[in-house]
Design a protein around this motif. Sequence first.
Motif, short mmCIF file in Angstrom:
data_model
loop_
_atom_site.label_atom_id
_atom_site.label_comp_id
_atom_site.label_asym_id
_atom_site.label_seq_id
_atom_site.Cartn_x
_atom_site.Cartn_y
_atom_site.Cartn_z
N VAL A 88 -9.73 -59.50 27.57
CA VAL A 88 -8.95 -58.55 27.04
C VAL A 88 -7.81 -58.72 28.23
O VAL A 88 -6.70 -58.16 28.70
CB VAL A 88 -8.61 -57.09 26.10
CG1 VAL A 88 -8.00 -56.14 26.64
CG2 VAL A 88 -9.02 -57.93 25.12
N ASP A 235 -10.89 -52.06 16.57
CA ASP A 235 -11.42 -53.32 15.87
C ASP A 235 -11.43 -54.31 17.43
O ASP A 235 -12.22 -55.73 17.22
CB ASP A 235 -10.81 -54.03 15.42
CG ASP A 235 -9.77 -54.57 15.15
OD1 ASP A 235 -8.82 -54.34 16.26
OD2 ASP A 235 -9.44 -55.18 14.34
N GLU A 236 -11.08 -54.50 18.82
CA GLU A 236 -11.10 -54.92 20.22
C GLU A 236 -11.68 -53.85 21.09
O GLU A 236 -11.88 -53.44 20.69
CB GLU A 236 -10.15 -55.21 20.47
CG GLU A 236 -8.68 -56.12 19.12
CD GLU A 236 -7.15 -56.97 19.93
OE1 GLU A 236 -7.06 -57.52 20.76
OE2 GLU A 236 -6.99 -57.43 18.91
N SER A 238 -12.79 -53.31 24.64
CA SER A 238 -11.39 -52.67 26.27
C SER A 238 -12.16 -52.29 26.75
O SER A 238 -13.12 -51.50 26.56
CB SER A 238 -10.17 -51.87 25.64
OG SER A 238 -9.56 -51.62 26.68
#
Length: 288
Positions: A88, A235-236, A238
């Motif tokens: 990311v 939902d990601e 980081s």
Amino acid sequence: MSAPALEAPARARRRTPRRTWIALGVLALFVLAGLLGPVLHPYDAVATDLPSRLLPPGSRTEDGSLAWLGTDQLGRDLLANVLAGSRVSLVVGLATVVLGGAAGLLVGLVSGYFGGWPDAVLSRIGDVQLAFPSILLAILLAGVLGPSLTNIVITLAVTRWVIFARVVRASALSARELEYVNSARLLGAGHLRILLRHILPSCWQPLLVAGTVQVGLTMVAEASLSFLGLGVPVDEASWGATVSLGRDYLGSAWWISTVPALALALVVLCVGAVGDAFRDASDPRAQL
């Protein structure tokens, strides 16, 4: 002047490439980790496993797998989370610099080459934006656009284009008065040809130096917004969001916040070292 005094600058110059190579090596590992993370460590970064929550580094989970960097408060594998977070950060950093650099390049070329009222209007727009702290402007835009990887890139590009525009404008202002540019203008060359063939090549070097430095600053900005809940979706993975979620467990599970924070600090320091080396290599005065 004594011989040791003369040898000291030479030794300093010899140490600089070594630091640069180390920084490049670390950044190469960071890029490989981001690209090959799912292959090297095939675990879902956001999959929860409550029976395996808050395990210290090197522990075994309920299914018998080894948690190299431990688990967080939801039982998520921290190594998988850090590897996914590196992807990311890499995407946001590079995409922001490319998008903001392209906008700044266009604005800087027009402002620096033509001058007059285009320069005055574009410069005043840049001055107005620089009057606001970039992080506050990013928080405002991120809050309006909502959490999304695309939105965070757009938000950070909007806050960064002014920096690139000023760098390109300064190069264009100095290049437009050079003799070969005046000669091309006297021979009847159009504005577009002069911009592409004579002005643009002189802007690439300072633009690349600025872009190299801004990659690290953009990663910090993305982590800051994710820390506040305004960055990538939940939902990601980081680095900033992981540091934020681990604040309540600093006393009992220090690794949740410490590992991604150290990874971010190391990458930003290496990006800064490479940017300084690139700037020194491109500046003849630094080599005297």
